[in-house]
Design an enzyme around this catalytic site. Structure first.
Site, mmCIF file in Angstrom:
data_model
loop_
_atom_site.group_PDB
_atom_site.id
_atom_site.type_symbol
_atom_site.label_atom_id
_atom_site.label_comp_id
_atom_site.label_asym_id
_atom_site.label_seq_id
_atom_site.Cartn_x
_atom_site.Cartn_y
_atom_site.Cartn_z
ATOM 1 N N LYS A 1 -20.497 13.622 36.109
ATOM 2 C CA LYS A 1 -20.778 12.250 35.666
ATOM 3 C C LYS A 1 -22.295 12.129 35.546
ATOM 4 O O LYS A 1 -23.016 12.058 36.538
ATOM 5 C CB LYS A 1 -20.226 11.237 36.665
ATOM 6 C CG LYS A 1 -20.386 9.805 36.194
ATOM 7 C CD LYS A 1 -19.622 8.863 37.093
ATOM 8 C CE LYS A 1 -19.665 7.428 36.605
ATOM 9 N NZ LYS A 1 -20.965 6.919 36.231
ATOM 10 N N ASP B 1 -25.912 10.737 34.957
ATOM 11 C CA ASP B 1 -26.501 9.437 35.261
ATOM 12 C C ASP B 1 -27.490 9.047 34.154
ATOM 13 O O ASP B 1 -28.683 9.288 34.247
ATOM 14 C CB ASP B 1 -27.213 9.519 36.617
ATOM 15 C CG ASP B 1 -27.390 8.147 37.214
ATOM 16 O OD1 ASP B 1 -26.842 7.185 36.649
ATOM 17 O OD2 ASP B 1 -28.082 8.040 38.239
ATOM 18 N N GLU C 1 -15.407 16.744 34.688
ATOM 19 C CA GLU C 1 -16.752 16.818 34.090
ATOM 20 C C GLU C 1 -17.791 16.212 35.032
ATOM 21 O O GLU C 1 -17.452 15.313 35.809
ATOM 22 C CB GLU C 1 -16.789 15.985 32.786
ATOM 23 C CG GLU C 1 -15.752 16.406 31.778
ATOM 24 C CD GLU C 1 -15.622 15.405 30.629
ATOM 25 O OE1 GLU C 1 -16.404 14.428 30.571
ATOM 26 O OE2 GLU C 1 -14.729 15.595 29.794
ATOM 27 N N CYS D 1 -50.645 -7.607 67.280
ATOM 28 C CA CYS D 1 -51.013 -6.685 66.200
ATOM 29 C C CYS D 1 -51.405 -5.337 66.811
ATOM 30 O O CYS D 1 -52.228 -5.298 67.731
ATOM 31 C CB CYS D 1 -52.180 -7.265 65.400
ATOM 32 S SG CYS D 1 -52.873 -6.082 64.228
ATOM 33 N N LYS E 1 -17.317 8.819 42.645
ATOM 34 C CA LYS E 1 -18.753 8.596 42.874
ATOM 35 C C LYS E 1 -19.195 9.292 44.165
ATOM 36 O O LYS E 1 -18.567 9.109 45.209
ATOM 37 C CB LYS E 1 -19.035 7.091 43.010
ATOM 38 C CG LYS E 1 -18.752 6.291 41.763
ATOM 39 C CD LYS E 1 -19.761 6.570 40.664
ATOM 40 C CE LYS E 1 -20.909 5.627 40.599
ATOM 41 N NZ LYS E 1 -20.695 4.302 40.238
ATOM 42 N N TYR F 1 -16.839 12.740 24.407
ATOM 43 C CA TYR F 1 -15.650 12.106 23.850
ATOM 44 C C TYR F 1 -15.640 12.144 22.326
ATOM 45 O O TYR F 1 -16.691 12.002 21.699
ATOM 46 C CB TYR F 1 -15.557 10.656 24.341
ATOM 47 C CG TYR F 1 -14.125 10.186 24.316
ATOM 48 C CD1 TYR F 1 -13.203 10.710 25.206
ATOM 49 C CD2 TYR F 1 -13.694 9.255 23.382
ATOM 50 C CE1 TYR F 1 -11.875 10.319 25.164
ATOM 51 C CE2 TYR F 1 -12.378 8.853 23.327
ATOM 52 C CZ TYR F 1 -11.466 9.397 24.222
ATOM 53 O OH TYR F 1 -10.162 9.013 24.179
ATOM 54 N N CYS G 1 -58.943 -8.673 61.138
ATOM 55 C CA CYS G 1 -58.192 -7.511 61.666
ATOM 56 C C CYS G 1 -58.608 -6.251 60.902
ATOM 57 O O CYS G 1 -58.558 -6.217 59.668
ATOM 58 C CB CYS G 1 -56.700 -7.757 61.514
ATOM 59 S SG CYS G 1 -55.717 -6.278 61.792
ATOM 60 N N CYS H 1 -55.450 -5.087 66.111
ATOM 61 C CA CYS H 1 -56.476 -5.980 66.655
ATOM 62 C C CYS H 1 -55.987 -6.804 67.847
ATOM 63 O O CYS H 1 -56.744 -7.610 68.395
ATOM 64 C CB CYS H 1 -56.989 -6.926 65.563
ATOM 65 S SG CYS H 1 -55.771 -8.167 65.085
ATOM 66 N N CYS I 1 -49.885 -10.468 61.070
ATOM 67 C CA CYS I 1 -51.115 -10.627 61.839
ATOM 68 C C CYS I 1 -51.987 -11.558 61.000
ATOM 69 O O CYS I 1 -52.316 -11.237 59.854
ATOM 70 C CB CYS I 1 -51.812 -9.273 62.003
ATOM 71 S SG CYS I 1 -53.517 -9.455 62.544
HETATM 72 S S1 IVH Z 1 -15.965 9.059 29.817
HETATM 73 C C1 IVH Z 1 -13.179 6.073 28.096
HETATM 74 N N1 IVH Z 1 -17.342 11.052 30.784
HETATM 75 O O1 IVH Z 1 -20.078 6.746 33.202
HETATM 76 C C2 IVH Z 1 -14.126 7.121 28.555
HETATM 77 N N2 IVH Z 1 -18.233 8.868 31.001
HETATM 78 O O2 IVH Z 1 -19.118 4.655 34.988
HETATM 79 C C3 IVH Z 1 -15.364 6.541 29.079
HETATM 80 N N3 IVH Z 1 -20.438 8.798 32.089
HETATM 81 O O3 IVH Z 1 -19.666 4.271 30.718
HETATM 82 C C4 IVH Z 1 -16.436 7.432 29.433
HETATM 83 N N4 IVH Z 1 -20.658 10.954 32.410
HETATM 84 O O4 IVH Z 1 -21.648 5.937 30.481
HETATM 85 C C5 IVH Z 1 -17.294 9.720 30.603
HETATM 86 N N5 IVH Z 1 -18.487 12.909 31.583
HETATM 87 C C6 IVH Z 1 -18.420 11.600 31.384
HETATM 88 C C7 IVH Z 1 -19.459 10.741 31.811
HETATM 89 C C8 IVH Z 1 -19.332 9.376 31.606
HETATM 90 C C9 IVH Z 1 -21.243 9.775 32.558
HETATM 91 C C10 IVH Z 1 -20.788 7.349 32.144
HETATM 92 C C11 IVH Z 1 -20.445 6.559 30.905
HETATM 93 C C12 IVH Z 1 -19.478 5.502 31.383
HETATM 94 C C13 IVH Z 1 -19.833 5.412 32.832
HETATM 95 C C14 IVH Z 1 -18.711 4.811 33.673
#
Ligand code: IVH
Length: 667
Positions: free
Chosen positions: A112, A114, A110, A400, A306, A221, A423, A403, A418
């Site tokens: 991640k 932000d 999935e 500088c 990451k 989840y 200046c 100046c 400076c």
């Molecule tokens: S699963 C036990 N899925 O990333 C499962 N987290 O660095 C826990 N996050 O605290 C989370 N996208 O806030 C999960 N597709 C995703 C996510 C995700 C972003 C965040 C979440 C978690 C943090 C961990």
């Protein structure tokens, strides 16, 4: 271990630190050390309730975190994820799982997102609670705010008594820009990135603001009573209930599949309308979760890969020093254009000479450039052996660039300055700062126009802006400005005279006196004259200001030319009074009153501090004849005696609360 003795020790250490933190602004423990003591004490008190001190500081600790929202304990802890930064980390993750189970398993990959994680609780088909992650065990109740998010269903067809889903609240890149644009127009501090903006929005007390800001939420989840075989099945179910489930997520059969998917995500990441900072890989078979297990913080069946910060290599064409309004020298890199994260980068910061020398960065060398989020691009370092290519070593400026005065370095600092008050580089930057949006907000005075006015000798100091009307005809001929534009400009300058005084104070550009500090100072002193007359002791006593701010104001006022400049601004009719005062003071009970707190109160010290701040009172750390009230709890010591000696009014907690309540009712 003598448990009783240890509990006593912990209580004492926490109390001392609380006092140093809340009363003296000078804690002797850092946050993590403090947290360790608190958690040790909490553990011992739970295990040995017979030794618990009835006045234990634990009773207050919970309140030290954000008091804004009520606390909710998570039914299932909200875990975080372990991180993988390279292919090896991913291989290890895979190998560990293979060692634990002989069963066949596959993955679900999935994006991640932000943002910030949220737990949504439904009962009998209705959304009843929304809680932030907090410390993983206890979060903040943000239900009211979550109700404002359109993409989160408030009613679902699943009528289970308890159903919890978790996901990530986020802001799209576009909405983030819109919010910052609005903040820019209102001269407020901008959010650094979409995650901060989402988090700041969700933790707003005013849910109308949340409603306006268009937050969204991806769900990833499910906790409920249905037995799904796979995580992906559970997500399909959540989708069918109307939750937003990210359609870029997909199954992966093996580690190779995972690598390919990560590669795809890293390629499309810049085109997505929301920020992702990596990829989450989860085992798909739910029956394996218990077997694979958990650490206290993370599940072992999932990992977050990451993305590295975006780094590109390009040629450093030149190093150019610039002078800021305080005289500080910043070195900038001129680069052969390179595209990072979808934008063309032509320049990057090199910070100061120390930075360049310590990394042996040289002109004409190949350098690595990093751009993370909205942060200014930065040169990380050279990637070639500069000695081998015989590139000339960088030498820092000694004079500088504007100046030619000798540059200086203050004791204990690395930056060069400076220090020539006249200046031209500094002067132009000061003029630009004075008219900027955050300061006097005079529209029409662009950098280009300021330079032209300067070249024509029409401005040298900031008060010259207010004499420009005398040179109307001359300005009209400048840069084909025309009659209308000049009228608008002169009008904007005239209007700025009646700005509330904190804008003028900030515009003066006194070191360490930023926008917020200017506001605080004038809410206390009411006008700039009073502020400039205040003694060092009076200034330093104000808890938000501190010695640096106090020294800076006093030393600015000790320079004759600065005071002359200020007098000239007054002669030209600039307002020096804090206009917000009038609105704030309508109902004075504690507004603008100087208040000292002492003794044990029924709630954490921070509760009372926030209450005072919200009602525009001023918190001071020690009693003087200028103190208006002493808010006095039980077992007060010296401060109470001093207040009595100086005839300062002493308020017990209840008197104080009724004062504040009256005020709030009146408002
Ligand atoms: S699963 C036990 N899925 O990333 C499962 N987290 O660095 C826990 N996050 O605290 C989370 N996208 O806030 C999960 N597709 C995703 C996510 C995700 C972003 C965040 C979440 C978690 C943090 C961990």
């Amino acid at each position: 271990m003598d448990i009783k003795k240890r509990i006593k020790e912990l209580c004492e250490q926490i109390e001392i630190n609380n006092k140093r933190y809340y009363e003296d602004d000078n804690p002797f423990l850092d946050d993590s050390e403090y947290d360790m003591l608190v958690s040790e004490l909490r553990g011992l008190e739970t295990k040995y309730p017979e030794y618990k001190n009835p006045n234990s500081p634990i009773n207050y600790v919970g309140g030290f975190a954000a008091d804004k929202f009520s606390k909710v304990k998570h039914k299932n802890p909200m875990l975080s994820l372990a991180n993988a930064f390279n292919i090896n980390d991913l291989k290890n993750f895979y190998t560990q799982i293979s060692k634990i189970t002989n069963d066949n398993f596959s993955f679900f990959v999935e994006p991640k997102i932000d943002g910030l994680s949220i737990s949504l609780i439904y009962s009998n088909g209705k959304l009843i609670k929304a809680v932030t992650r907090g410390d993983g065990n206890t979060g903040e109740d943000v239900t009211e705010n979550i109700f404002q998010i359109k993409s989160i269903p408030k009613f679902i067809l699943d009528k289970s008594e308890y159903l919890e889903v978790r996901g990530e609240v986020y802001l799209s890149k576009n909405d983030f820009k819109k919010i910052n644009h609005e903040k820019f127009l209102n001269r407020e501090k901008l959010f650094a990135n979409p995650r901060n903006a989402a988090s700041g929005t969700l933790r707003q007390l005013d849910s109308e603001i949340v409603a306006k800001r268009n937050l969204s939420c991806w769900i990833y989840y499910y906790f409920g009573n249905r037995n799904f075989t796979t995580h992906s099945d559970s997500l399909d179910y959540l989708k069918s209930l109307g939750f937003m489930v990210n359609s870029l997520s997909s199954k992966a059969n093996n580690i190779n599949d995972i690598f390919l998917k990560i590669e795809t995500f890293s390629k499309i990441r810049n085109e997505l309308e929301y920020e992702i900072d990596g990829v989450v890989i989860k085992v798909d078979q739910l029956n394996l979760y218990e077997k694979i297990g958990y650490t206290s913080k993370v599940p072992k069946w999932a990992i977050a890969f990451k993305f590295p910060a975006e780094v590109k290599i390009t040629k450093l064409l030149d190093i150019v020093p610039t002078i800021g309004r305080t005289g500080r020298v910043t070195y900038n890199a001129v680069l052969e254009p390179v595209i990072i994260a979808g934008t063309t980068i032509r320049s990057a910061t090199l910070h100061n000479a120390e930075f360049i020398i310590s990394r042996d960065i040289r002109i004409n060398s190949a350098v690595k450039i990093k751009k993370a989020g909205d942060i200014i691009p930065e040169v990380i370092g050279s990637i070639v052996d500069n000695e081998f290519f015989k590139l000339p070593i960088f030498e820092k400026e000694t004079q500088c660039p504007i100046c030619n005065s000798c540059l200086e370095i203050f004791d204990g600092e690395v930056d060069q300055y400076c220090n020539n008050e006249n200046c031209q580089g500094k002067l132009i930057k000061k003029l630009e700062h004075f008219v900027s949006r955050a300061a006097m907000n005079i529209e029409g005075l662009s950098e280009k126009i300021i330079l032209k006015l300067y070249d024509k000798n029409l401005i040298r100091e900031i008060y010259d802006f207010y004499d420009l009307y005398k040179h109307r005809d001359e300005i009209i001929t400048l840069d084909k400005m025309g009659d209308k534009l000049v009228s608008n400009l002169l009008n904007a300058i005239e209007v700025s005279k009646s700005n509330s005084a904190e804008l003028l104070l900030f515009g003066l550009g006194i070191r360490h006196i930023g926008k917020k500090m200017s506001d605080t100072l004038l809410s206390i002193f009411n006008n700039i004259d009073n502020l400039f007359k205040a003694s060092f002791e009076e200034l330093v006593e104000i808890s938000d200001i501190g010695p640096m701010g106090a020294i800076s104001i006093k030393s600015w006022c000790s320079v004759k030319s600065n005071i002359q400049l200020y007098e000239k601004l007054k002669e030209r009719g600039l307002n020096i009074v804090y206009s917000k005062m009038k609105q704030k003071n309508n109902n004075v009970n504690i507004a603008s009153k100087k208040i000292v707190i002492t003794g044990s109160l029924s709630k954490p010290r921070k509760y009372f501090e926030d209450l005072i701040k919200r009602n525009s009172g001023i918190i001071m750390s020690s009693i003087t004849s200028k103190t208006d009230f002493l808010l006095c709890g039980l077992n007060a010591g010296n401060k109470l005696n001093k207040a009595k000696n100086l005839n300062v009014k002493v308020l017990e907690e209840n008197d104080f609360l009724s004062l504040v309540e009256e005020e709030n009712e009146n408002n």
